[in-house]
Design an enzyme around this catalytic site. Structure first.
Site, PDB file in Angstrom:
ATOM      1  N   PHE A 103      27.649  54.188  41.093  1.00  0.00           N
ATOM      2  CA  PHE A 103      27.795  54.364  42.530  1.00  0.00           C
ATOM      3  C   PHE A 103      28.973  55.298  42.767  1.00  0.00           C
ATOM      4  CE2 PHE A 103      25.178  51.412  45.103  1.00  0.00           C
ATOM      5  CZ  PHE A 103      24.482  50.809  44.074  1.00  0.00           C
TER       6      PHE A 103
ATOM      7  N   LYS B 219      30.914  61.555  34.417  1.00  0.00           N
ATOM      8  CA  LYS B 219      30.804  60.217  33.819  1.00  0.00           C
ATOM      9  C   LYS B 219      29.696  60.170  32.764  1.00  0.00           C
ATOM     10  CE  LYS B 219      33.117  57.778  37.392  1.00  0.00           C
ATOM     11  NZ  LYS B 219      33.905  56.580  37.465  1.00  0.00           N
TER      12      LYS B 219
ATOM     13  N   ASP C 164      41.151  51.593  39.698  1.00  0.00           N
ATOM     14  CA  ASP C 164      41.384  52.657  38.710  1.00  0.00           C
ATOM     15  C   ASP C 164      42.658  52.412  37.912  1.00  0.00           C
ATOM     16  OD1 ASP C 164      39.112  54.193  39.202  1.00  0.00           O
ATOM     17  OD2 ASP C 164      40.007  55.035  41.015  1.00  0.00           O
TER      18      ASP C 164
ATOM     19  N   LYS D 279      30.618  63.964  39.830  1.00  0.00           N
ATOM     20  CA  LYS D 279      30.949  62.661  39.221  1.00  0.00           C
ATOM     21  C   LYS D 279      29.875  62.250  38.220  1.00  0.00           C
ATOM     22  CE  LYS D 279      33.324  59.837  41.825  1.00  0.00           C
ATOM     23  NZ  LYS D 279      33.663  58.927  42.927  1.00  0.00           N
TER      24      LYS D 279
ATOM     25  N   PRO E   2      40.249  50.973  32.028  1.00  0.00           N
ATOM     26  CA  PRO E   2      39.093  51.606  31.386  1.00  0.00           C
ATOM     27  C   PRO E   2      38.065  51.987  32.444  1.00  0.00           C
ATOM     28  CG  PRO E   2      39.155  49.222  30.959  1.00  0.00           C
ATOM     29  CD  PRO E   2      40.438  49.573  31.638  1.00  0.00           C
ATOM     30  N   ASP E   3      37.471  53.171  32.301  1.00  0.00           N
ATOM     31  CA  ASP E   3      36.373  53.556  33.190  1.00  0.00           C
ATOM     32  C   ASP E   3      35.088  53.030  32.538  1.00  0.00           C
ATOM     33  OD1 ASP E   3      34.248  54.805  34.522  1.00  0.00           O
ATOM     34  OD2 ASP E   3      35.548  56.448  35.154  1.00  0.00           O
ATOM     35  N   ILE E   4      34.604  51.910  33.062  1.00  0.00           N
ATOM     36  CA  ILE E   4      33.509  51.186  32.406  1.00  0.00           C
ATOM     37  C   ILE E   4      32.233  52.024  32.424  1.00  0.00           C
ATOM     38  CG2 ILE E   4      32.247  49.008  32.346  1.00  0.00           C
ATOM     39  CD1 ILE E   4      34.581  47.852  34.081  1.00  0.00           C
TER      40      ILE E   4
ATOM     41  N   ASN F 288      40.807  45.689  46.457  1.00  0.00           N
ATOM     42  CA  ASN F 288      40.224  46.652  47.398  1.00  0.00           C
ATOM     43  C   ASN F 288      39.251  45.923  48.312  1.00  0.00           C
ATOM     44  OD1 ASN F 288      37.444  46.813  46.230  1.00  0.00           O
ATOM     45  ND2 ASN F 288      38.610  47.514  44.447  1.00  0.00           N
TER      46      ASN F 288
HETATM   47  N1  CTP Z   1      33.678  52.625  37.705  1.00  0.00           N
HETATM   48  C1  CTP Z   1      33.807  51.900  36.547  1.00  0.00           C
HETATM   49  N2  CTP Z   1      35.057  51.670  36.022  1.00  0.00           N
HETATM   50  C2  CTP Z   1      36.149  52.184  36.613  1.00  0.00           C
HETATM   51  C3  CTP Z   1      36.035  52.920  37.791  1.00  0.00           C
HETATM   52  C4  CTP Z   1      34.778  53.129  38.324  1.00  0.00           C
HETATM   53  O1  CTP Z   1      32.808  51.435  36.012  1.00  0.00           O
HETATM   54  N3  CTP Z   1      37.352  51.930  36.094  1.00  0.00           N
HETATM   55  C5  CTP Z   1      32.335  52.894  38.233  1.00  0.00           C
HETATM   56  C6  CTP Z   1      32.030  52.234  39.542  1.00  0.00           C
HETATM   57  O2  CTP Z   1      31.414  50.974  39.356  1.00  0.00           O
HETATM   58  C7  CTP Z   1      31.066  53.225  40.171  1.00  0.00           C
HETATM   59  C8  CTP Z   1      31.509  54.569  39.665  1.00  0.00           C
HETATM   60  O3  CTP Z   1      32.268  54.272  38.490  1.00  0.00           O
HETATM   61  O4  CTP Z   1      29.753  53.055  39.702  1.00  0.00           O
HETATM   62  C9  CTP Z   1      32.288  55.412  40.633  1.00  0.00           C
HETATM   63  O5  CTP Z   1      33.574  54.964  40.786  1.00  0.00           O
HETATM   64  P1  CTP Z   1      34.715  55.790  41.574  1.00  0.00           P
HETATM   65  O6  CTP Z   1      35.879  54.886  41.652  1.00  0.00           O
HETATM   66  O7  CTP Z   1      34.164  56.338  42.849  1.00  0.00           O
HETATM   67  O8  CTP Z   1      34.940  57.006  40.615  1.00  0.00           O
HETATM   68  P2  CTP Z   1      36.275  57.678  40.166  1.00  0.00           P
HETATM   69  O9  CTP Z   1      36.029  58.183  38.789  1.00  0.00           O
HETATM   70  O10 CTP Z   1      37.405  56.743  40.362  1.00  0.00           O
HETATM   71  O11 CTP Z   1      36.370  58.928  41.103  1.00  0.00           O
HETATM   72  P3  CTP Z   1      37.319  59.239  42.357  1.00  0.00           P
HETATM   73  O12 CTP Z   1      38.414  58.231  42.377  1.00  0.00           O
HETATM   74  O13 CTP Z   1      37.749  60.622  42.059  1.00  0.00           O
HETATM   75  O14 CTP Z   1      36.425  59.153  43.553  1.00  0.00           O
END
Ligand code: CTP
Length: 398
Positions: A323, A341, A276, A337, A303-305, A208
Site C-alpha cells: 500500500f 520496493k 519507519d 515506490k 526493517p522495511d518488511i 500513527n
Molecule cells: N512497509 C513495510 N515496512 C516498513 C514500512 C512500510 O512493510 N517499515 C510497507 C507498508 O505496509 C506499505 C508500504 O510499505 O505496504 C508503503 O509504506 P510507506 O510507509 O508509504 O513507504 P515508505 O517507503 O516509507 O515511503 P515514504 O515514507 O517515502 O512515503
C-alpha cells in the site's frame, strides 16, 4: 449455510470444550450434520450425554469399541465427513497430530483421514508460546491443516494472552469459508495491518493514526473467498475479522519476525502502517522529567518488511501487494515506490487530510502494477477489499 455438510467434530480435553457444545448447536442451526468424537480427557469437561443430545447423534469415544468397528470402522468414520474439526485442539492433540501418533480414537481418525482438517487451538498461554507447540503448529500448517485462533484474552487459568479458543461463531465462519468452495480455497495468504507502536520507555511510544480498518477488511475478504489468512496486526482500533489466524504484535521488528514465521505464503498483502523509525535505545525505566530533563531521543531505521519480502531470493511469495499512502503526486510517487520496493502491485491512496480517508470508512485507490495505473472509484473499505481479493484470486488462478 452448511446444509448437508457432514462435520466430524473431535473435542479435546480442555476447559474450552464447553464452547464446543455451542459450536455443535450453531453448526446444526446452519444445516450441518455433526458427528462428535470425545477424547478421554474431554469427558472430564463435557459429558457424552450432553454432546450426543446436542448433536442428535451417537458420540464416538473408544478406538477399541468393537460395536463401532462393526457398524462403521474408524477409517470410514474419518472419511465420511466433508471436514474434520478439532475443537478444542489441545497442546497434546496438536503434538500427536504433528508427530503422526495414533494412540487413541481421535488421533487415529486424524491419521487415517484424507479429509481436510481444521483446528481451533486452546491452551494456557505458556503452552501456546512454548517452542514445541509453535513447532507443531508450523508442521501442521505445512501438512495442510487449517487453523482458526487462538484469540487473546483472560484465560480460565487466570493468565492473559493468546491461547483462548476462538468463539463458536468464528469457528463457524472458518468452517463456512473452508466448505463453500471459494476461488482461494487451498491458498495461504498473509496480511499485515494496523499501526506499530515503537517504545520510548515502558509507558510511552510513538504511533500513527492507522485504524487497521483496511487491512482487516482485506483479510476478511480473502477469508471469504476460502483463503487461509495469517493476519499479522499491530495495535489496531478495529477488531480482527473472524475466520483468520491472528498474530498480534506491537513493534515493526515484531511484525517483521511474525511475517517471516508465516512464510511461505501464496500471496502477501502489506497493509500495515509500519513506523519507519524507532527510538534507538528505548529506556527500560520510565524517563523522569525532573531528573533527566528533556529526553534526547535518537532514532534508527526499522526493517522495511514489504521491501525485504519483495526482494527475497528464496521464499518470495508469488504475489506481493503493498500500500502507499501519499498526499501529493499519488501515481508518480506510488509508481516509483513499487519499483523501489520490488513488489508486484501497489494500492495507492491519497491520505491528504481533505480526503478524510485516514481513519475514515472509505477509500479511493489506484492500483499500480506493471501494466500501469488503474483508478478505482471512491468505495467503502470493505468494497475495496472485495475488489482486491477478487483480483488476487484471478492472479493466483492464472
Ligand atoms: N512497509 C513495510 N515496512 C516498513 C514500512 C512500510 O512493510 N517499515 C510497507 C507498508 O505496509 C506499505 C508500504 O510499505 O505496504 C508503503 O509504506 P510507506 O510507509 O508509504 O513507504 P515508505 O517507503 O516509507 O515511503 P515514504 O515514507 O517515502 O512515503
Amino acid at each position: 449455510m452448511l446444509s448437508s455438510k457432514r462435520i466430524l467434530l473431535i473435542i479435546g480435553g480442555g476447559i474450552a470444550a464447553y464452547k464446543s457444545l455451542d459450536l455443535i448447536r450453531r453448526l446444526r442451526e446452519r444445516g450441518a450434520a455433526v458427528t462428535p468424537v470425545l477424547t478421554r480427557a474431554a469427558e472430564e469437561f463435557v459429558t457424552p450425554l450432553s454432546v450426543s443430545a446436542l448433536a442428535g447423534q451417537k458420540v464416538y469415544r473408544d478406538l477399541f469399541d468393537l460395536t463401532d468397528e462393526a457398524e462403521m470402522g474408524h477409517i470410514q468414520l474419518s472419511r465420511s465427513a466433508d471436514l474434520i474439526v478439532v475443537a478444542p485442539a489441545t497442546a497434546d492433540l496438536m503434538g500427536k497430530m504433528a508427530a503422526g501418533l495414533a494412540t487413541d480414537l481421535a488421533s487415529t481418525l486424524l491419521m487415517a483421514t484424507d479429509t481436510p482438517v481444521l483446528c481451533a487451538p486452546a491452551m494456557n498461554v505458556r503452552m501456546w508460546d512454548h517452542p514445541a507447540t509453535q513447532r507443531n503448529l508450523k508442521q501442521l500448517q505445512e501438512d495442510g491443516v487449517r487453523v482458526v485462533g487462538p484469540t487473546e484474552g483472560d484465560m480460565a487459568c487466570g493468565e492473559y494472552g493468546p491461547g483462548r479458543m476462538s468463539e463458536p461463531l468464528e469457528i463457524v465462519a472458518a468452517i463456512e469459508a473452508q466448505l463453500t468452495a471459494g476461488p482461494l480455497l487451498g491458498k495461504r495468504l498473509l496480511v499485515t495491518s494496523g499501526p506499530t507502536h515503537e517504545p520510548i520507555d515502558p509507558v510511552r511510544y510513538i504511533a500513527n493514526r492507522s485504524s487497521g480498518a483496511q487491512g482487516a477488511a482485506v483479510a476478511r475478504a480473502l477469508a471469504d473467498l476460502g483463503a487461509e489468512v495469517i493476519f499479522v496486526t499491530g495495535p489496531a482500533d478495529v477488531p480482527p475479522p473472524e475466520g483468520v489466524q491472528v498474530v498480534s504484535v506491537e513493534t515493526a521488528q515484531q511484525m517483521s519476525d511474525a511475517v517471516d514465521a508465516a512464510l511461505p505464503v501464496d500471496a502477501g498483502v502489506f497493509a500495515a502502517a509500519v513506523a519507519d523509525w524507532r527510538v534507538a535505545s528505548a529506556s527500560d525505566k520510565k524517563l523522569k522529567k525532573s531528573r533527566d530533563g528533556m529526553p534526547d531521543l535518537e532514532f534508527t531505521e526499522n526493517p522495511d518488511i514489504l521491501k525485504r519480502v519483495s526482494q527475497l531470493d528464496v521464499g518470495r511469495p508469488p504475489l506481493v501487494v503493498g500500500f502507499a499512502a501519499e498526499t501529493d503526486n499519488v501515481v508518480e510517487h506510488a509508481t516509483a515506490k513499487r519499483l523501489r520496493k520490488g513488489c508486484d502491485w501497489i494500492l495507492a491512496n491519497d491520505v491528504s487530510p481533505a480526503t478524510g480517508i485516514m481513519g475514515g470508512s472509505e477509500n479511493a485507490v489506484i492500483l499500480i502494477s506493471d501494466s500501469g495505473a488503474e483508478e478505482w472509484p471512491r468505495l467503502g473499505k470493505d468494497e475495496v477489499a472485495r475488489r482486491l481479493a477478487a483480483k488476487i484470486a484471478d492472479a493466483l488462478a492464472g
